[in-house]
Design a protein around this motif. Structure first.
Motif: not given
Length: 198
Positions: A63-69, A96-99, A128-138, A143-149
């Protein structure tokens, strides 16, 4: 030179893996998840949603990233057309459910039109056999909020009421992804309509 070739092979292998999502005819894994619709949390059940008709399960990175918006906004704009074809939409991400409570009500994105579910550990995306990649630190969102997932790859599944994947949509721009999903559910609606004719 050998290292470069090996790196190229690994990159090629990763590219192949990135498209290893469930395909047409596969059984769609059932799931339940905490979701948000118009800022309110509830428990979403794929099995229950399929009782009403086809379900468009769209996985997106965050949520709150370019393509996803863009994708959320396009799904909100086209929501009535999906509903007219008898389809339910559910977005799934590792947010998270809060976001998601904020994202689901945001008039620029989901606009309270459809729910988004939290797959915090990535269990649903992996089923669903999808790949997951970790977010880069920072890494920050729009909105300028850190992504922690982590991020699941952007892939949409159109699932028929019998619990099978009718179409898998991936590897295209977010707005096109929505358009292809809409075309798919409209084809399903036309097929249902034709089969009812005497």
């Amino acid at each position: 030179m050998k290292k470069m070739m090996f790196g190229g092979l690994l990159l090629g292998l990763f590219s192949i893996c990135a498209t290893a999502a469930l395909k047409e005819g596969d059984v769609a894994p059932d799931f339940q998840a905490q979701a948000s619709l118009n800022g309110k949390s509830f428990n979403f059940s794929l099995k229950d949603a399929l009782k009403k008709g086809p379900v468009v399960v769209y996985f997106y990175p965050s949520a709150y990233t370019g393509g996803c918006n863009v994708q959320a906004h396009t799904f909100a704009e086209k929501h009535d057309q999906f509903a007219a074809a008898g389809a339910t939409i559910i977005g799934v991400s590792l947010d998270s459910i809060e976001r998601l409570n904020e994202f689901s009500v945001d008039p620029d994105y989901c606009a309270g039109k459809f729910p988004v579910a939290s797959d915090a550990g990535g269990k649903i995306a992996k089923s669903y056999e999808l790949n997951i990649r970790e977010a880069s630190p920072g890494k920050k969102d729009s909105r300028g909020k850190e992504i922690d997932h982590g991020f699941a790859e952007r892939t949409t599944f159109v699932i028929t009421p019998d619990g099978r994947v009718s179409e898998t949509v991936g590897g295209i721009a977010p707005a096109q992804n929505v358009e292809k999903a809409l075309e798919s559910v409209q084809r399903l609606a036309e097929a249902r309509h034709s089969s009812r004719k005497p």
